[in-house]
Design a protein around this motif. Structure first.
Motif, PDB file in Angstrom:
ATOM      1  N   VAL A  76       4.082   5.164   5.179  1.00 49.03           N
ATOM      2  CA  VAL A  76       5.200   4.270   5.473  1.00 49.03           C
ATOM      3  C   VAL A  76       5.384   4.284   6.984  1.00 49.03           C
ATOM      4  CG1 VAL A  76       7.602   3.743   5.018  1.00 49.03           C
ATOM      5  CG2 VAL A  76       6.232   4.875   3.274  1.00 49.03           C
ATOM      6  N   GLU A  89       2.330   2.064  -3.337  1.00 46.32           N
ATOM      7  CA  GLU A  89       1.353   2.595  -4.275  1.00 46.32           C
ATOM      8  C   GLU A  89       1.159   4.098  -4.046  1.00 46.32           C
ATOM      9  OE1 GLU A  89      -2.795   1.119  -3.964  1.00 46.32           O
ATOM     10  OE2 GLU A  89      -2.240   0.294  -5.914  1.00 46.32           O
ATOM     11  N   ALA A  90       1.114   4.483  -2.759  1.00 45.87           N
ATOM     12  CA  ALA A  90       0.931   5.899  -2.450  1.00 45.87           C
ATOM     13  C   ALA A  90       2.107   6.714  -2.982  1.00 45.87           C
ATOM     14  CB  ALA A  90       0.797   6.087  -0.942  1.00 45.87           C
ATOM     15  N   LEU A  91       3.314   6.179  -2.839  1.00 43.91           N
ATOM     16  CA  LEU A  91       4.492   6.920  -3.316  1.00 43.91           C
ATOM     17  C   LEU A  91       4.456   7.034  -4.837  1.00 43.91           C
ATOM     18  CD1 LEU A  91       7.212   5.389  -0.991  1.00 43.91           C
ATOM     19  CD2 LEU A  91       6.111   7.613  -0.808  1.00 43.91           C
ATOM     20  N   ALA A 138       0.800  -1.227   0.000  1.00 42.75           N
ATOM     21  CA  ALA A 138       0.000   0.000   0.000  1.00 42.75           C
ATOM     22  C   ALA A 138       0.839   1.287   0.000  1.00 42.75           C
ATOM     23  CB  ALA A 138      -0.976  -0.023   1.176  1.00 42.75           C
ATOM     24  N   PRO A 139       1.822   1.428   0.892  1.00 43.11           N
ATOM     25  CA  PRO A 139       2.618   2.665   0.875  1.00 43.11           C
ATOM     26  C   PRO A 139       3.354   2.868  -0.443  1.00 43.11           C
ATOM     27  CG  PRO A 139       3.142   1.367   2.821  1.00 43.11           C
ATOM     28  CD  PRO A 139       2.232   0.533   1.985  1.00 43.11           C
ATOM     29  N   PHE A 149      -5.921   7.760   0.685  1.00 48.71           N
ATOM     30  CA  PHE A 149      -6.367   6.365   0.639  1.00 48.71           C
ATOM     31  C   PHE A 149      -7.183   5.980   1.864  1.00 48.71           C
ATOM     32  CE2 PHE A 149      -2.519   6.904  -1.740  1.00 48.71           C
ATOM     33  CZ  PHE A 149      -2.662   6.109  -2.858  1.00 48.71           C
ATOM     34  N   ASN A 194      -2.122   4.361   3.813  1.00 53.54           N
ATOM     35  CA  ASN A 194      -0.941   4.044   3.009  1.00 53.54           C
ATOM     36  C   ASN A 194       0.284   4.873   3.370  1.00 53.54           C
ATOM     37  OD1 ASN A 194      -3.024   2.625   1.875  1.00 53.54           O
ATOM     38  ND2 ASN A 194      -2.352   2.940  -0.226  1.00 53.54           N
ATOM     39  N   GLY A 209       9.895   3.608   0.376  1.00 58.22           N
ATOM     40  CA  GLY A 209       8.848   2.619   0.633  1.00 58.22           C
ATOM     41  C   GLY A 209       9.383   1.265   1.060  1.00 58.22           C
TER      42      GLY A 209
END
Ligand SMILES: Nc1ncnc2c1ncn2[C@@H]1O[C@H](COP(=O)(O)OP(=O)(O)OP(=O)(O)O)[C@@H](O)[C@H]1O
Ligand SMILES: [Mg+2]
Lengths: 263, 265, 257
Positions: free
Chosen positions: C91, B172-174, B169-170, C85, C89, B188
C-alpha cells in the motif's frame, strides 16, 4: 543493542503542542457551533409530522396543470438558450481582455476583475438584484444567467487563449496585420473548438440554473415551482420537480454525448 | 481564412462543411425562436441599462451601520457551510462505498447507492432548502440539511469514482494475509482514496460556502436573510454592504481552500 | 506439508488451465516452478491460498483442506500462508511499518489495526525481520519512496510477519534488476533455512532457479512434466518444458511437440 518493542505512527503534526491545539480548536469549533446553533427545537420537532403531511400531499404527483408546467419549462429553455448565446458573445472579448499573453496589464486586471465578480455571486443573488432592477420575469432570468455564463466561459476561454500556439500569432503580426485581424485570424480558429464545447456545457448548466433563479422571480419553471410550493400544492410541486430532474438528466446525457463526439 | 488553408483543407470534407453549416443554421433558428417567443416587454429591455445604472447609483456608498449584524450572519453562513459539509462527508462515505462497483456488497446496494446519488445531485440546494423550510420552518436547520442533502450526492459520486480507480493489487495482498473485509478497507482502500477524499471535501466546502450565502433568500438562514430584508425595505446602501461582505467571504473561501489543497495534497 | 491432489482449475467455461495436477511439498525446501507464460504457474500458487478458486481437487496444508473452507476459516488458513508478489503489492501511501504490520491483520483486533497500536511482540519481530533484510532504517518512510529491491524486502517481511507455515512467491524478482534479483533470491533461500520454512517460487530465470532451489518443478500447460533436483534438469527437458503454445497444447492434449 536491543530491538525496540514500541512504535508509533509519526503524527501528522509533529509538535505535540500544535497538534493538541489543532485538535482542541477543531473540537471546540464543532461542539461550540452545534451547541449554539439558533435552532427552534420545538418547531423542528414538529418537522416530522409536517414532512409526513407534505409527502402525503405530494403523492401521487399531479400532472393536471401540465400546460402551466410545459410553458414554464419552455420559458426556462428559452432563458437558457438566450443567456448562453449572449454569454458566449460577451465572453469572447472578455476572455481576450483577461488573457495574460494578448492583453496589456491594466486591461488584463480589468478582465479578471469582471469575471471574478461574475463568479463570486451566486446566480440567485444576481437574479434578485436583476428582478428589482428590471422587474419579475424571464428578462431578469436571462440577464442573470448571462452573467453566470460569462463567469465560467470567459475564465476557461482565457485560460485556453493563454496556452495557444504563438507561432501563428507572430506570423500574422509580422505580416503587419492590425490587432483585431490578428485575433480573428490567428487565435479564434485555435479556440473555436473549446468555445463550442464550453457553449454546450454552459447550455446544460444554464438550464439547471434557470430552474433555480426562477424561485426568486426570474421566470421559467423555477417560478412555477415556487408558486406551487407557496400555495401548498405539493403534488404539483413534486410533478414539477420530477420534470426538472428528468430534464436535467436528459440534458446532462445529451451534452455529454455531444462533447464526447466532438473530441 | 487564408492562413489556415492547409488545416482547413485537411480538416473539413465538403460533407463535413455542409454539416457544419446545417448545425449553425439550426442554432440560429433556435436562437431566433427563443428571441421571438420569449415573454418579455422589449421597452423594458432597452430600459434595463438605465434601470441598472440607477440601482447601482443608489447603492453607493455602502452603508456600514448594520455591519455587526451582517458579520454575525456571515459567521452563521460559514457555520452552515462547514457543519453541513462535515455531516455530508460522514454520510457520503457509506454511500460511496456501496455505489462503487468494486466495493458494493451486492447489486441491490449498488442501485440504492446510485439512486441516492442521482436524487441528491439532480435537485438543487435551493430546491432542497425550499422543501426543508416547509418541513422544519425557516431557520438554520433547514439550511444545514439542504446543503447536506445536496453535498452527499456530489461527495458520494466523486468518492465512489475514486474507490473504483484504486489499485487492486495491495487489496489482494491484504486478503492473502487473512485480513477481514473491514481491515482490508482501512488498510487498502482508505489510504488510496485519501488524496481524493481531501480534494473533494475541500472543493465541496468551497461550493457550499457560496451556496450558503443564498439560503436566506428562501428563509433557510445565513446572510441571505439580511440581504432579503434590505432588498425588501429598499435599503440599497445596506444591500451593497452585504454584497461586499459576500464577495469578501467567497474570495477568502477560495483562498483558504486553495491553501489547504496545497498543504494537504 | 502441502499436498495438492487432482487439482483442476478452469476460468469460466474455457479449457482447464490446471489439469488434474498433483504435487507434494514436504519439509523445508526451496522449490522453484518454471514453465512458459500461460503454463498456469500463477494459477497454481493462487489456488493454494484461494485468491483463485480451484474448480476440483483438494489442497491440504498440514492437515487442513484449504478448498473446503468458508469465509472465517479461510481467513485463518490464509494467515498461515505467506505470499510475495511480482509487483510487491504494497500500500504505497502507508509507511513501511504499517505495510509490514499488515501481515498481522489476520491476528490483531480491529481496534489495534485502526489505531496502529500494534502488540509489542509484533513490533519487536518487525524490527528484527527488517533488520535482517536491511530495511529497518526505513520503518517510517512511505512505501512508495523505496526502490524496487527495498519494496520487495518489505513484501517479504510482510509475509514473514504472518509466521507462515509456507511461503509462496510469484515471480518475486521479475521486476528487479539482475543484481537485486540475486539478493532477493539469496534472502529467500537463507530465510527458508533460518525459519525452517518451505518456499515455493514461480520463476522465469532458469539459471537462478537452478542456483537457488533444492527442487525444480517444470510445468507445461497445466501439467507438471518435470519434478526433480536442479542438477537433473538438462537441455532436452528444458526444451520440452518451454516448447509449444497453449492453444496447440489444448488441441492435442498430451501430444509431445
Ligand atoms: N483471471 C483469469 N481469467 C481468465 N483466464 C485467466 C485468468 N488468469 C489467468 N488466466 C489464464 O490462465 C492461463 C494460465 O495463466 P497463469 O497466469 O497462471 O500463467 P503463468 O504460468 O503464471 O504465466 P506467466 O509466466 O506469464 O506469469 C493463461 O492462459 C491465462 O490466460
Ligand atoms: Mg504468472
Amino acid at each position: 543493542m536491543s530491538t525496540p518493542t514500541t512504535w508509533r505512527k509519526p503524527p501528522f503534526i509533529q509538535s505535540p503542542a500544535l497538534r493538541w491545539l489543532f485538535i482542541l480548536s477543531v473540537a471546540a469549533y464543532v461542539i461550540g457551533t452545534i451547541a449554539t446553533l439558533p435552532i427552534d427545537w420545538e418547531r423542528t420537532s414538529e418537522g416530522f409530522a409536517r414532512a409526513g403531511r407534505i409527502f402525503s400531499g405530494a403523492f401521487p404527483p399531479s400532472f393536471d396543470r401540465s400546460g402551466l408546467m410545459i410553458s414554464g419549462f419552455m420559458e426556462s429553455l428559452k432563458i437558457a438558450i438566450l443567456a448562453t448565446t449572449l454569454g458566449m458573445i460577451l465572453s469572447v472579448p472578455l476572455a481576450f481582455m483577461a488573457a495574460r499573453n494578448v492583453s496589456p496589464k491594466p486591461v488584463y486586471f480589468l478582465g479578471r476583475g469582471i469575471f471574478i465578480l461574475a463568479r463570486s455571486f451566486h446566480p440567485v443573488i444576481v437574479a434578485i438584484i436583476f428582478v428589482k432592477a428590471v422587474g419579475f420575469g424571464p428578462l431578469a432570468g436571462a440577464l442573470t444567467l448571462t452573467i453566470y455564463s460569462i463567469g465560467f466561459v470567459a475564465k476557461l476561454l482565457a485560460e485556453r487563449i493563454e496556452e495557444i500556439d504563438f507561432g501563428q500569432v507572430e506570423a500574422i503580426r509580422s505580416a503587419g496585420a492590425p490587432f483585431l485581424s490578428t485575433m480573428v485570424y490567428a487565435i479564434l480558429p485555435q479556440i473555436m473548438p473549446r468555445l463550442v464545447g464550453l457553449g454546450i456545457y454552459q447550455l446544460d448548466s444554464n438550464l439547471r440554473a434557470s430552474a433555480v433563479v426562477g424561485i426568486v422571480g426570474a421566470g421559467g419553471i423555477g417560478a412555477t415551482l415556487a408558486n406551487a410550493f407557496g400555495r401548498y400544492d405539493y403534488d404539483f410541486a413534486l410533478a414539477i420537480t420530477m420534470v426538472i430532474v428528468g430534464a436535467i438528466l436528459i440534458s446532462e446525457a445529451v451534452s455529454g454525448v455531444i462533447r464526447k463526439r466532438m473530441t | 481564412m487564408t492562413t489556415d488553408r492547409a488545416q482547413d483543407w485537411a480538416r473539413f470534407t465538403p460533407a463535413e462543411r455542409l454539416r457544419r453549416y446545417l448545425v449553425m443554421l439550426a442554432a440560429t433558428v433556435v436562437v431566433v425562436w427563443a428571441l421571438s417567443s420569449i415573454d418579455v416587454i422589449w421597452e423594458w429591455v432597452w430600459d434595463a441599462p438605465i434601470q441598472l445604472a440607477d440601482l447601482f447609483a443608489r447603492m453607493v456608498p455602502p452603508d456600514p451601520t448594520n455591519l455587526p449584524s451582517i458579520l454575525e450572519a456571515t459567521w452563521q453562513t460559514i457555520n452552515i457551510a462547514t457543519i453541513a459539509t462535515m455531516l455530508a462527508i460522514l454520510l457520503s462515505l457509506p454511500v460511496a462505498y456501496i455505489s462503487a462497483q468494486n466495493t458494493t456488497p451486492n447489486r441491490a446496494c449498488l442501485w440504492i447507492g446510485r439512486f441516492i446519488l442521482v436524487s441528491s445531485r439532480s435537485v438543487n440546494t435551493i430546491i432542497w432548502a425550499l422543501l426543508f423550510v416547509a418541513i422544519f420552518g425557516p431557520g438554520i436547520i433547514a439550511g444545514i440539511i439542504a446543503i447536506m442533502f445536496r453535498s452527499i450526492g456530489f461527495l458520494g459520486k466523486l468518492l465512489g469514482e475514486a474507490i473504483e480507480e484504486i489499485d487492486h493489487a495491495p487489496i489482494e495482498a491484504l486478503e492473502a494475509c487473512g485480513a477481514s473485509r473491514f481491515k482490508t478497507v482501512i488498510y487498502g482502500i482508505v489510504p488510496q482514496v485519501m488524496p481524493a477524499f481531501f480534494a473533494v471535501s475541500i472543493l465541496r466546502w468551497d461550493i457550499n460556502l457560496r451556496e450558503s450565502t443564498v439560503l436566506g433568500l428562501v428563509g433557510a438562514g445565513g446572510i441571505g436573510i439580511i440581504l432579503q430584508g434590505a432588498i425588501d425595505t429598499f435599503q440599497w446602501q445596506e444591500v451593497s454592504m452585504v454584497l461586499i461582505t459576500i464577495l469578501a467571504l467567497v474570495i477568502s473561501g477560495e483562498v483558504i481552500s486553495s491553501t489547504l489543497r496545497k498543504k494537504l495534497l | 506439508m502441502l499436498e495438492i491432489k487432482n487439482l483442476v482449475k478452469r476460468y469460466g467455461k474455457g479449457a482447464p488451465v490446471l489439469k488434474d495436477l498433483n504435487l507434494l511439498v514436504q519439509g523445508e525446501q526451496l522449490m522453484s516452478i518454471i514453465g512458459s507464460s500461460g503454463a498456469g504457474k500463477s494459477t497454481l500458487l493462487r489456488c493454494v491460498n484461494r485468491l483463485v478458486e480451484p474448480t476440483e481437487g483438494s489442497i491440504t496444508l498440514n492437515g487442513t483442506d484449504i478448498t473446503k473452507l468458508a469465509a472465517k476459516d479461510l481467513r485463518r488458513a490464509r494467515r498461515r500462508i505467506g505470499m510475495v508478489f511480482q509487483g510487491f503489492n504494497l500500500v504505497d501511501r502507508l509507511s513501511v511499518m504499517e505495510n509490514v504490520q499488515s501481515g498481522r491483520l489476520g491476528y490483531i483486533s480491529t481496534w489495534a489495526a485502526i489505531t496502529r497500536r500494534y502488540p509489542a511482540a509484533d513490533i519487536e519481530r518487525a524490527f528484527e525481520l527488517m533488520e535482517r533484510v536491511g530495511i529497518a532504517q526505513y520503518a517510517d518512510k512511505r512505501a512508495d519512496e523505496l526502490s524496487g529491491g527495498e519494496r520487495q524486502r518489505v513484501g517479504v517481511v510482510r509475509a514473514l510477519m504472518q509466521r507462515p507455515e509456507i511461503l509462496l512467491a510469484d515471480e518475486p524478482t521479475a521486476s528487479l534488476d539482475p543484481k537485486t534479483s540475486e539478493q532477493i533470491m539469496t534472502l529467500l533461500r537463507d530465510l527458508a533455512r533460518e525459519l525452517n520454512l518451505p518456499v515455493i517460487i514461480n520463476i522465469h530465470n532458469v539459471t537462478e532457479a537452478k542456483e537457488f532451489s533444492d527442487r525444480i518443478v517444470g510445468m507445461r500447460y497445466g501439467r507438471i512434466i518435470f519434478d526433480d533436483k536442479p542438477a537433473a534438469l538438462d537441455a532436452a527437458q528444458m526444451d520440452e518444458i518451454y516448447a509449444g503454445t497453449p492453444s496447440e497444447d489444448r488441441q492435442e492434449i498430451g501430444a509431445v511437440a
